[in-house]
Design a protein around this motif. Structure first.
Motif, PDB file in Angstrom:
ATOM      1  N   LEU A 175       6.635   3.721   1.716  1.00 58.38           N
ATOM      2  CA  LEU A 175       7.392   4.851   2.708  1.00 58.38           C
ATOM      3  C   LEU A 175       6.797   4.619   4.039  1.00 58.38           C
ATOM      4  N   ALA A 176       5.679   4.648   4.019  1.00 53.00           N
ATOM      5  CA  ALA A 176       4.880   4.714   5.307  1.00 53.00           C
ATOM      6  C   ALA A 176       5.172   3.402   6.116  1.00 53.00           C
ATOM      7  N   GLN A 217       8.074   1.834   6.155  1.00 44.98           N
ATOM      8  CA  GLN A 217       9.219   2.128   6.634  1.00 44.98           C
ATOM      9  C   GLN A 217       9.266   3.049   7.936  1.00 44.98           C
ATOM     10  N   PHE A 218       8.556   4.072   7.829  1.00 45.98           N
ATOM     11  CA  PHE A 218       8.608   4.832   8.916  1.00 45.98           C
ATOM     12  C   PHE A 218       7.610   4.503  10.010  1.00 45.98           C
ATOM     13  N   SER A 219       7.023   3.241   9.754  1.00 45.24           N
ATOM     14  CA  SER A 219       6.277   2.262  10.924  1.00 45.24           C
ATOM     15  C   SER A 219       7.299   1.386  11.464  1.00 45.24           C
ATOM     16  N   ASN A 256       0.869  -1.179  -0.065  1.00 43.41           N
ATOM     17  CA  ASN A 256       0.036   0.011  -0.037  1.00 43.41           C
ATOM     18  C   ASN A 256       0.651   1.404   0.065  1.00 43.41           C
ATOM     19  N   ASN A 257       2.003   1.311   0.793  1.00 42.61           N
ATOM     20  CA  ASN A 257       2.716   2.603   0.935  1.00 42.61           C
ATOM     21  C   ASN A 257       4.129   2.143   1.856  1.00 42.61           C
TER      22      ASN A 257
END
Lengths: 335, 507
Positions: free
Chosen positions: A215-216, A218-220, A212-213
C-alpha cells in the motif's frame, strides 16, 4: 551493493553492543551460508578422493545449473511477497513445444527462440491474471496455471519422449570454454545481471518496497502492478532458459520433466534468507544457496543416497538453517 | 494501612518505579495512585513513558526499582495473566479482537463458560451474559454480530464488555479516542462514565485535552520518563497542562502566517464517485490552506484519494493551473504536481523496517535514478537536507523508522512528499496520533509551505486545527459539501452543525 552493505552496517551496530563474536557472525545470514557451503565442499572433496577439485567440480555444477536460472527470478518474486509455483510446468511446456515444433520442421534456432518465448508467455499470463484480479492470491493463480501448463504439455506430447535434435544442440549444455561449462558462464552473467538490477536500480528498490508494504509503495507512486507483472514475466522467461539447457542436457524431453523444480527453487530462495513474506534478502545469499543445495545433492549422490532420502536431508537443512538464524536474531531482539 | 492515612484511599498505588532498558531509562522514579471509582487521565507526549508505565502495571515489564500496591498490599506481576487475575484489564488502541468471531465469542475467548463433565461450550449462557454486559453499558449490539462488521468505536465497547466479563476492577484504556470521531468519542465518554458508576476504576491514556476535561477526575503527567505531577482536572488550565507536558510554553499552537494568496492552483468540478461522493466542486489557491472537514466516513479521504489517483472519480474534472488534467493513478498525480500525505502513515506511507533516508527516497525514486542505476548518495544528500530542514529528531538519517516517535515519523512522510516538485499538497489528518509538541512543529511546517506558495488541502477532524490553520473551510456530510466558511465567519458550532445536522433535519 549498497543495499547489502547498509544491512550489514545495521547488523554491525547491533553486534557492537555485544562482546560475544559468534552472535555477530551468525546473525549475518550469508556468513552462515558460507560456513555451510565450505562444509559441503569439503564433504565433496573427501567423498570423491580429491577428484572433486579437478574435473568433477564443473561437471557437478553443470548438473544443477539449469534449475538455478529459475532461482534468480524466483528470488525477485519472493522479495515482492508473492509466490509462483507454476515454473516447473512452464519448463515442461516450453521444452515440449520446442521439441514438437523442431520435429515438425521448424529450424532449431527458431525452435529455441520459441522455447524462450513460451516461457516468457507463461510468466506473462500469470502476471496478467494477477494484475487483473488482485483479489486472487498468487498461490492459487499459479497453482491453477501449474496444472494447466503441465496438462497442455501432456496433451501435446502424451506420455512420449521427443528428441532427435541436431548435434550442436547438445553442445549448449555439454560444451565448455576451457574447463568452464557454458551453463556456468551463462549463470554467472545472469546472476550478476539480476544482482545489479536488484541492488543497484530503482526497479530493485521498488521490488523491496512492494514486498515490505504494497500500500505504501502504491501511495509512493510506484507502479506496483507493472513491477509485479515484470517479476512474473522474468520468472517465466527463466523457466524458458531452464527448459533450453535441461533439454539440451537430456537430449530429449518428456511432458513430466522438471517436476518439483518450483518447490526446489523456492526452498533455495528461502535458504538464501528471503522470507516468503518478502521485503528482505540479497543476491549473494541466493547464489550461495544455489551452490549449497547443488553440491549437497552431488556429494550425497556420491554416497549413493537415494533421491527420497536426499529430499529429507535438504528439508532438514532448510529447517535447521532457518532455526539457527532465528535463534540468534530473536536473542538480539529481546535485548 | 492505618499508619499511612494518606494512602488509604487508593486501590492501586505505584511508588518510585524505575524501568531501565539497555541504554535508556524508560521510567525514572515515577509514582502514581488510583482511587476507587475515579477516572484518572494519564497524559504525556509520545515517548514520555506512558506505554512502559502501563506495561509495568499489567506485568509485561518488571521494573528495576519501586513498589506496587493493590488494595494496600504489595504485589509483583510476572505476566499479564497475573495482573488479569488480580482484576486489572487493559483495552488497547488497536483492537486485539478476532474479526471473524462473533461479539460473544470474542468476549469469552480464553474464559469460556462450560457445561457438564465433557466441558461442552455453553453458548446460550455466554450470549446471555454478553448481552447483559452490553446492556449494562447501554449498548444494543447483537452478540451474534461478527467483530469485523463493527466500527472501531463499537469494537471498543465490546472490549470494555470483555474487560467486565473478567470481573476487572481496574480498567486501563490506552488512547481509546485516537481513531474516533467527535460523536463516537462522546458515546465512548458515556460508556466510560457508566463503567465508573458501576464501581470500576479507570486509567485513561490520551493525547486529547477534550478527553481529559470531559472524563478525568484527576490527571497525571509524565514527561521524558519522569513524573511531573498530578492535578485535579478542574483546577488546571490548558496552558499549565501544555507546559507540564511539553516542558516549554507553546504560546501559539497555530502559527498561521499571513501569506499572499495567488492564482487558483487546483480546481475540481462536479467530482463524483458512486456510493462515496458527488457534486464535489472547490478550488485551492497558491499559498492558501483549505480545510476539508466533517465526520469520518463523510467521504473526505475518498475525495483526496480520487484527486491523487488511488481510486479515480467516475466523473468530473480536475484542473491544475487552469488546465484540465487526467489523473488515473498516483504517478499521473505526481506528474501534475499533486502530493498526498495519507491518513494512516504506518500503513500507507512508510516502510517501518527501513531507514529514514530510504523512506524519504521512496517519495521520488525516479529523481534519484541516474540512467540505469539508482544513486544512493544523491538520495542520502537529499534526505539529510530535508531531515535538517524539518528538524527530524534522530541520531542519523540511517535510523529505522520504527525507532521514531509518531511526530517524527510524520515529518519523514512530509520529507518524502517534498522530494517531488509539487504545486498542491493534500494533508490527510497530518497530526493524528502525534503529541502536542510535534503538532506545533507540523503546523509550523504547514505555515512555511504555504508561504513558499504551495496550495494546501487539509483534511482534518480536529476542530481547533481546522479553525486555527485554514483560510477557507469546506464541510462534508454524506459524500457532499454542505457548507463553506471563510476563516472570518467560521465557528465551531456552525461547522459542527453542517457536519452533523443538515440532512438529519431534512429527513
Amino acid at each position: 551493493m549498497a543495499n547489502m552493505q547498509r544491512t550489514n552496517v545495521e547488523l554491525d551496530r547491533l553486534a557492537l553492543q555485544h562482546s560475544f563474536d559468534a552472535k555477530k557472525f551468525f546473525i549475518r545470514w550469508e556468513s552462515l551460508l558460507v560456513v555451510i557451503l565450505i562444509g559441503i565442499l569439503v564433504l565433496n572433496v573427501v567423498v570423491s578422493n580429491g577428484n572433486f577439485l579437478g574435473s568433477q567440480f564443473f561437471s557437478a555444477a553443470n548438473g544443477f545449473m539449469d534449475k538455478s536460472f529459475i532461482v534468480l527470478s524466483m528470488a525477485f518474486v519472493l522479495i515482492t511477497g508473492e509466490i509462483d509455483i507454476s515454473v516447473g510446468s512452464t519448463v515442461a511446456l516450453s521444452a515440449v513445444l520446442m521439441a514438437i515444433s523442431y520435429n515438425a520442421g521448424l529450424p532449431m534456432a527458431l525452435a529455441i527462440a520459441l522455447c524462450i518465448l513460451v516461457g516468457a508467455g507463461c510468466g506473462a499470463i500469470n502476471g496478467l491474471i494477477f494484475v487483473k484480479f488482485r483479489e486472487l492470491p498468487t498461490m492459487i493463480i499459479t497453482l491453477a496455471t501449474m496444472i494447466i501448463y503441465r496438462g497442455v504439455a501432456t496433451i501435446i506430447l502424451e506420455d512420449r519422449a521427443s528428441g532427435g535434435f541436431p548435434d550442436w544442440f547438445a553442445e549448449i549444455s555439454w560444451g565448455s570454454l576451457g574447463p568452464v561449462p557454458y551453463s556456468v558462464i551463462v549463470f554467472a552473467l545472469l546472476a550478476t545481471l539480476f544482482a545489479v538490477v536488484l541492488h543497484k536500480t530503482a526497479f530493485g528498490r521498488e521490488l523491496f518496497a512492494i514486498g515490505n508494504n504494497k500500500l505504501a509503495a502504491q501511495f509512493s507512486r510506484i507502479k506496483v502492478n507493472r513491477d509485479l507483472f515484470v517479476a512474473f514475466l522474468l520468472n517465466g522467461l527463466m523457466a524458458g532458459v531452464c527448459a533450453l539447457f535441461l533439454t539440451s542436457r537430456m537430449t530429449s524431453t518428456r511432458p513430466n520433466i522438471a517436476d518439483g523444480y518450483e518447490l526446489e527453487a523456492i526452498a533455495i530462495v528461502v535458504l538464501a534468507g528471503i522470507p516468503t513474506t518478502g521485503g528482505k534478502g540479497n543476491m549473494t545469499g541466493v547464489i550461495l544457496a544455489v551452490f549449497i543445495i547443488g553440491f549437497l545433492r552431488n556429494g550425497l549422490g556420491m554416497f549413493n543416497v537415494t533421491s527420497p532420502v536426499m529430499s529429507v536431508i535438504i528439508g532438514l537443512l532448510l529447517i535447521g538453517t532457518v532455526l539457527i538464524s532465528n535463534f540468534f536474531i530473536n536473542k538480539e531482539k529481546k535485548l | 494501612m492505618a499508619e499511612n492515612p494518606s494512602t488509604v484511599n487508593s486501590i492501586l498505588r505505584l511508588e518510585h518505579i524505575t524501568k531501565i532498558f539497555p541504554g535508556v531509562k524508560a521510567l525514572d522514579d515515577v509514582s502514581f495512585d488510583l482511587r476507587p471509582g475515579e477516572i484518572h487521565a494519564l497524559m504525556g507526549e509520545n515517548g514520555a513513558g506512558k506505554s512502559t508505565f502501563i506495561k509495568v502495571i499489567t506485568g509485561v515489564h518488571k521494573p528495576e526499582g519501586g513498589k506496587m500496591f493493590l488494595y494496600d498490599e504489595e504485589v509483583h506481576f510476572d505476566s499479564t495473566r497475573d495482573s488479569q487475575q488480580a482484576g486489572i484489564a487493559c483495552i488497547y488502541q488497536h483492537s486485539t479482537a478476532y474479526p471473524d468471531l462473533t461479539i460473544a465469542e470474542n468476549i469469552f475467548l480464553g474464559h469460556e463458560i462450560f457445561d457438564g463433565p465433557l466441558k461442552k461450550l455453553n453458548w446460550r449462557s455466554m450470549h446471555a451474559r454478553a448481552k447483559e454486559l452490553l446492556d449494562s453499558l447501554g449498548s444494543e449490539l447483537d452478540t451474534k454480530t461478527t467483530m469485523g462488521e463493527l466500527s472501531v468505536a463499537q469494537q471498543q465497547i465490546v472490549e470494555i464488555a470483555k474487560a467486565l466479563s473478567t470481573d476487572a476492577k481496574i480498567i486501563i484504556m490506552d488512547e481509546p479516542t485516537a481513531a474516533l470521531t467527535k460523536q463516537e468519542s462522546e458515546d465512548l465518554y458515556r460508556y466510560t462514565r457508566r463503567l465508573q458508576a458501576s464501581g470500576v476504576s479507570i486509567i485513561f491514556i490520551s493525547h486529547r485535552f477534550e478527553d481529559m476535561y470531559e472524563l478525568g477526575d484527576r490527571v497525571t503527567v509524565l514527561r521524558d520518563a519522569q513524573y511531573i505531577g498530578t492535578w485535579d482536572v478542574d483546577k488546571i488550565t490548558n496552558q499549565e497542562m501544555i507546559l507540564a507536558m511539553v516542558g516549554r510554553e507553546i504560546t501559539n499552537l497555530f502559527p498561521k502566517r499571513e501569506v499572499a494568496i495567488g492564482d487558483i492552483v487546483l480546481e475540481v468540478k462536479n467530482l463524483k464517485k458512486t456510493g462515496l461522493f458527488r457534486d464535489i466542486s472547490f478550488h485551492v489557491r497558491k499559498g492558501e490552506i483549505v480545510s476539508l472537514t466533517g465526520l469520518i466516513g463523510a467521504g473526505r479521504s475518498e475525495v483526496a484519494e480520487a484527486i491523487f489517483g488511488i481510486a479515480p472519480a467516475d466523473s468530473g474534472e480536475i484542473l491544475i493551473d487552469g488546465a484540465a488534467v487526467k489523473i488515473q493513478n498516483p504517478t499521473d498525480a505526481g506528474a501534475t504536481g499533486i502530493g498526498l500525505l495519507p491518513e494512516d502513515r504506518q500503513r500507507q506511507a512508510l516502510i517501518l523496517d527501513w531507514e529514514i533516508s530510504k523512506n524519504i527516497g521512496l517519495g521520488n525514486l525516479a529523481k534519484f535514478k541516474r540512467k540505469f542505476f539508482y544513486n544512493v548518495s544523491h538520495e542520502e544528500e537529499e534526505a539529510q537536507t530535508l531531515a535538517e530542514k524539518l528538524a527530524i529528531k534522530a541520531s542519523t538519517i540511517f535510523d529505522k523508522i520504527s525507532s521514531l516517535s509518531g511526530g517524527n515519523q510524520q515529518k519523514v512522510v512530509i520529507a518524502k512528499i517534498l522530494t517531488t516538485d509539487l504545486k498542491l499538497i493534500i494533508l490527510d489528518e497530518p497530526t493524528k496520533g502525534v503529541d502536542v509538541g510535534a503538532k506545533a512543529a507540523i503546523y509550523e511546517i504547514m505555515g512555511e509551505l504555504s508561504e513558499q506558495g504551495y496550495g494546501i488541502l487539509l483534511i482534518s477532524s480536529e476542530m481547533p486545527e481546522v479553525l486555527g490553520m485554514s483560510d477557507r473551510i469546506l464541510v462534508m456530510k454524506s459524500g457532499r459539501v454542505t457548507a463553506e466558511f471563510t476563516k472570518e465567519n467560521a465557528t465551531q458550532e456552525a461547522i459542527l452543525a453542517a457536519a452533523i445536522l443538515n440532512t438529519e433535519i431534512a429527513s
